[in-house]
Design an enzyme around this catalytic site. Structure first.
Site, PDB file in Angstrom:
ATOM      1  N   LYS A   1      -1.784 -14.621   6.202  1.00  0.00           N
ATOM      2  CA  LYS A   1      -1.446 -13.402   5.269  1.00  0.00           C
ATOM      3  C   LYS A   1      -1.816 -13.946   3.885  1.00  0.00           C
ATOM      4  CE  LYS A   1      -0.329  -9.010   6.048  1.00  0.00           C
ATOM      5  NZ  LYS A   1      -0.927  -8.273   7.259  1.00  0.00           N
TER       6      LYS A   1
ATOM      7  N   ASP B   1      -4.373  -4.368   4.224  1.00  0.00           N
ATOM      8  CA  ASP B   1      -3.260  -4.198   4.414  1.00  0.00           C
ATOM      9  C   ASP B   1      -2.699  -3.173   3.136  1.00  0.00           C
ATOM     10  OD1 ASP B   1      -0.787  -5.514   6.292  1.00  0.00           O
ATOM     11  OD2 ASP B   1       0.052  -5.312   4.246  1.00  0.00           O
TER      12      ASP B   1
HETATM   13  P1  NDP Z   1      -1.699   1.766   2.755  1.00  0.00           P
HETATM   14  O1  NDP Z   1      -1.703   1.159   1.373  1.00  0.00           O
HETATM   15  O2  NDP Z   1      -2.764   2.278   3.326  1.00  0.00           O
HETATM   16  O3  NDP Z   1      -0.385   2.618   2.831  1.00  0.00           O
HETATM   17  C1  NDP Z   1       0.892   2.412   2.634  1.00  0.00           C
HETATM   18  C2  NDP Z   1       1.750   3.577   2.575  1.00  0.00           C
HETATM   19  O4  NDP Z   1       2.997   3.300   2.567  1.00  0.00           O
HETATM   20  C3  NDP Z   1       1.454   4.499   1.435  1.00  0.00           C
HETATM   21  O5  NDP Z   1       1.677   5.870   1.900  1.00  0.00           O
HETATM   22  C4  NDP Z   1       2.556   4.024   0.462  1.00  0.00           C
HETATM   23  O6  NDP Z   1       3.278   5.108  -0.442  1.00  0.00           O
HETATM   24  C5  NDP Z   1       3.790   3.719   1.476  1.00  0.00           C
HETATM   25  N1  NDP Z   1       4.557   2.539   0.982  1.00  0.00           N
HETATM   26  C6  NDP Z   1       4.149   1.377   0.648  1.00  0.00           C
HETATM   27  N2  NDP Z   1       5.147   0.562   0.183  1.00  0.00           N
HETATM   28  C7  NDP Z   1       6.100   1.428   0.053  1.00  0.00           C
HETATM   29  C8  NDP Z   1       7.445   1.337  -0.356  1.00  0.00           C
HETATM   30  N3  NDP Z   1       8.068   0.100  -0.720  1.00  0.00           N
HETATM   31  N4  NDP Z   1       8.436   2.292  -0.101  1.00  0.00           N
HETATM   32  C9  NDP Z   1       8.027   3.528   0.344  1.00  0.00           C
HETATM   33  N5  NDP Z   1       6.660   3.749   0.524  1.00  0.00           N
HETATM   34  C10 NDP Z   1       5.666   2.647   0.484  1.00  0.00           C
HETATM   35  O7  NDP Z   1      -1.198   0.639   3.580  1.00  0.00           O
HETATM   36  P2  NDP Z   1      -1.326   0.775   5.368  1.00  0.00           P
HETATM   37  O8  NDP Z   1      -1.138   1.784   6.025  1.00  0.00           O
HETATM   38  O9  NDP Z   1      -2.635  -0.290   5.580  1.00  0.00           O
HETATM   39  O10 NDP Z   1      -0.071  -0.395   5.788  1.00  0.00           O
HETATM   40  C11 NDP Z   1       1.296   0.160   6.089  1.00  0.00           C
HETATM   41  C12 NDP Z   1       1.955  -0.570   7.048  1.00  0.00           C
HETATM   42  O11 NDP Z   1       1.194  -0.924   8.063  1.00  0.00           O
HETATM   43  C13 NDP Z   1       2.326  -1.867   6.315  1.00  0.00           C
HETATM   44  O12 NDP Z   1       3.518  -2.478   6.641  1.00  0.00           O
HETATM   45  C14 NDP Z   1       1.224  -2.953   6.899  1.00  0.00           C
HETATM   46  O13 NDP Z   1       1.531  -4.328   6.779  1.00  0.00           O
HETATM   47  C15 NDP Z   1       1.057  -2.334   8.440  1.00  0.00           C
HETATM   48  N6  NDP Z   1      -0.144  -2.624   9.135  1.00  0.00           N
HETATM   49  C16 NDP Z   1      -1.280  -2.178   8.529  1.00  0.00           C
HETATM   50  C17 NDP Z   1      -2.480  -2.584   9.283  1.00  0.00           C
HETATM   51  C18 NDP Z   1      -4.000  -1.972   8.815  1.00  0.00           C
HETATM   52  O14 NDP Z   1      -4.563  -2.371   9.411  1.00  0.00           O
HETATM   53  N7  NDP Z   1      -3.958  -1.661   7.555  1.00  0.00           N
HETATM   54  C19 NDP Z   1      -2.255  -3.213  10.651  1.00  0.00           C
HETATM   55  C20 NDP Z   1      -1.216  -3.634  10.968  1.00  0.00           C
HETATM   56  C21 NDP Z   1      -0.203  -3.305  10.428  1.00  0.00           C
HETATM   57  P3  NDP Z   1       2.302   5.277  -1.908  1.00  0.00           P
HETATM   58  O15 NDP Z   1       1.002   5.957  -1.427  1.00  0.00           O
HETATM   59  O16 NDP Z   1       3.170   6.007  -2.672  1.00  0.00           O
HETATM   60  O17 NDP Z   1       1.955   3.959  -2.224  1.00  0.00           O
HETATM   61  O1  2IT Z   2      -0.797  -6.536   9.833  1.00  0.00           O
HETATM   62  C1  2IT Z   2      -2.013  -6.491  10.371  1.00  0.00           C
HETATM   63  O2  2IT Z   2      -2.071  -6.809  11.516  1.00  0.00           O
HETATM   64  C2  2IT Z   2      -2.910  -6.324   9.320  1.00  0.00           C
HETATM   65  N1  2IT Z   2      -2.876  -5.920   8.207  1.00  0.00           N
HETATM   66  C3  2IT Z   2      -4.332  -6.255   9.932  1.00  0.00           C
HETATM   67  C4  2IT Z   2      -4.971  -7.938   9.864  1.00  0.00           C
HETATM   68  C5  2IT Z   2      -6.220  -7.873  10.245  1.00  0.00           C
HETATM   69  O3  2IT Z   2      -6.909  -8.998  10.072  1.00  0.00           O
HETATM   70  O4  2IT Z   2      -7.366  -7.067  10.562  1.00  0.00           O
END
Ligand code: NDP
Ligand code: 2IT
Length: 462
Positions: free
Chosen positions: A137, A177
């Site tokens: 990461k 992420d």
């Molecule tokens: P994005 O940046 O696309 O979206 C994040 C969302 O969460 C936004 O709506 C943001 O609000 C909100 N957010 C972030 N931090 C906070 C906080 N501290 N308090 C309240 N709201 C918060 O990220 P992702 O959708 O990609 O990721 C979301 C989660 O999923 C994370 O935990 C990530 O690690 C996990 N994840 C992501 C993957 C991926 O493929 N992208 C794969 C697996 C897991 P705002 O818009 O106001 O910033």
């Molecule tokens: O938390 C996760 O699994 C991710 N942010 C995606 C990782 C990846 O390599 O696609």
């Protein structure tokens, strides 16, 4: 007359206070890592008991320490031609199963502890996919919010100027992420290409028209829903069709979870961002949300100007110690924003409101107390490292397509994603049963993931 001049003793006292503050902030920084570690280590006790080889090979100590942590300075220029400095990181945790693989997070809260927790979780998650990928990461405390496209581009270019030394399609393959989507991956990839003169699958989640895979954008959210359906089926509960569901977050994972919920006939009624919560009892307006969040990067507050019948709850009005989104009637809940966003109070509110299933789309969104409460009350609980593994699985499909210079159709990718999520569910349900914790998907996932990596480490030796 006594002198008011500070003594050596005063200086020692002051220094000690400063030192204690530093130690405390270091401890807090690493708390999330120890939270993730503790959960896994308690879960794997039955495995440890069943076979002494894990203790003999000192696997816990070896797996809890990353292979290396790379930390670097990122200097970049903002639109006012002012020089800005951020910190960049890459935690290369474990490559027993394949190249280090895992996302990059750009968020002001990013520090070494958060990235160690995410990297550690990623090792076991990647193992559960059954694909040849190790765990890593990275990211930065850079905040993309409020920055122009040019500023984001300049930051990404500077970030890659350093990161490119440590990554490669067979070495370490970052992805997105929080705060890192196709825009950022595009800039990062282009800089890697300029520096190395190679068009390699060195990052996943690339834009579709230069090396990205169809279905990667949707993969995590779609996978979360496929996993939930598999879990409900296995636990002989009613499916999602016609059911009211609650989702937190309004980013990549949340909005594609909502999209798949609609496709499966469910009614997702909420989403949240860092400022507040939207509750739209008729089902949230997904097309509006995509435009608001992906194109205009706006705040959810705006939603009610288009839909005055919906309710907006700002963070200042959340229940003490909890979150408004988990205090709404729901059949299935999907925390999809960030770590520790679902507390014990939230868990109790979910149970009170009839919640049958919780699936973690975000990484470690439930506090240990929340998880305990949900498991004790027999709520079906899909842990992050299993339920959100669809994202990294499709990242691996993107690596396969890049390596073979082929392009798969959306339908092919989606079908493979669905099979992967059903297989993960089956594997962890079977593992839980085998180790005497039937129905506990948390222990099942931790044991299955840990065993897979530990057995390879033992076979490899030191
Ligand atoms: P994005 O940046 O696309 O979206 C994040 C969302 O969460 C936004 O709506 C943001 O609000 C909100 N957010 C972030 N931090 C906070 C906080 N501290 N308090 C309240 N709201 C918060 O990220 P992702 O959708 O990609 O990721 C979301 C989660 O999923 C994370 O935990 C990530 O690690 C996990 N994840 C992501 C993957 C991926 O493929 N992208 C794969 C697996 C897991 P705002 O818009 O106001 O910033
Ligand atoms: O938390 C996760 O699994 C991710 N942010 C995606 C990782 C990846 O390599 O696609």
């Amino acid at each position: 007359m006594p002198s008011n001049k500070p003594t050596l003793e005063d200086a020692h006292k002051k220094i000690k206070e400063e030192l204690n503050k530093l130690i405390e902030s270091h401890r807090i920084e690493h708390d999330v890592f120890y939270q993730a570690l503790e959960e896994v280590l308690f879960s794997i006790a039955p495995l440890y008991l069943a076979d002494e080889k894990y203790a003999k090979h000192n696997i816990i100590r070896r797996l809890a320490n990353p292979d290396r942590i790379i930390k670097f300075k990122v200097e970049w220029m903002n639109d006012k031609n002012e020089i800005r400095v951020n910190t960049g990181y890459r935690v290369q945790f474990n490559n027993s199963l394949g190249p280090y693989k895992g996302g990059l997070r750009f968020h002001p809260s990013v520090n070494e502890g958060i990235l160690k927790f995410l990297g550690f979780e990623q090792i076991l998650k990647n193992a559960l996919t059954g694909l040849p990928i190790g765990g890593g990461k990275g990211g930065s405390d850079f905040d993309p919010k409020g920055k122009s496209d040019f500023e984001v581009m300049k930051f990404c270019t500077s970030f890659m100027r350093e990161l490119h030394k440590y990554i490669g399609p067979r070495m370490d393959v970052p992805a997105g992420d929080i705060g890192v989507g196709a825009r950022e991956i595009g800039y990062l990839f282009a800089e890697y290409k300029r520096i190395t003169t190679t068009f390699d699958g060195v990052l996943t989640g690339k834009p579709l028209f230069f090396g990205g895979s169809l279905g990667r954008t949707e993969a995590t959210g779609y996978g979360v829903v496929y996993f939930t359906e598999a879990m409900l089926e296995t636990e002989k509960k009613e499916g999602l069709e016609g059911k009211t569901c609650t989702v937190s977050g309004a980013g990549n994972v949340a909005l594609y979870t909502i999209e798949k919920l609609y496709q499966q006939g469910a009614i997702p009624v909420t989403c949240t961002d860092s400022k507040g919560t939207i509750y739209d009892a008729r089902g949230v307006d997904l097309e509006y949300l995509k435009d608001l969040k992906f194109n205009r990067r706006g705040s959810l507050e705006e939603y009610v100007s288009k839909h005055p019948e919906a309710i907006y709850i700002p963070v200042s009005e959340y229940p003490e110690g909890g979150h408004a989104v988990w205090n709404i009637e729901t059949y299935a809940a999907f925390p999809c924003s960030t770590q520790n966003e679902l507390t014990e109070i939230d868990a109790k509110n979910l149970i009170k409101n009839g919640c049958v299933s919780v699936t973690e789309g975000a990484n470690m969104p439930s506090t240990p107390e929340a998880m305990e409460t949900l498991l004790t009350n027999k709520v079906c609980f899909g842990p992050a490292k299993a339920a959100n593994a669809g994202g990294v699985a499709v990242s691996n499909f993107e690596m396969s397509q890049n390596a073979s210079m082929l392009k798969w159709t959306f339908e092919e990718v989606d079908a493979k994603l669905k099979t992967t999520m059903y297989d993960i569910c089956q594997n962890i349900a079977d593992t839980a049963k085998e180790y005497g914790v039937e129905g506990n998907y948390v222990d099942g996932a931790n044991i299955a993931g840990f065993k897979k990596v530990a057995d390879v480490m033992i076979a490899e030796g030191i």
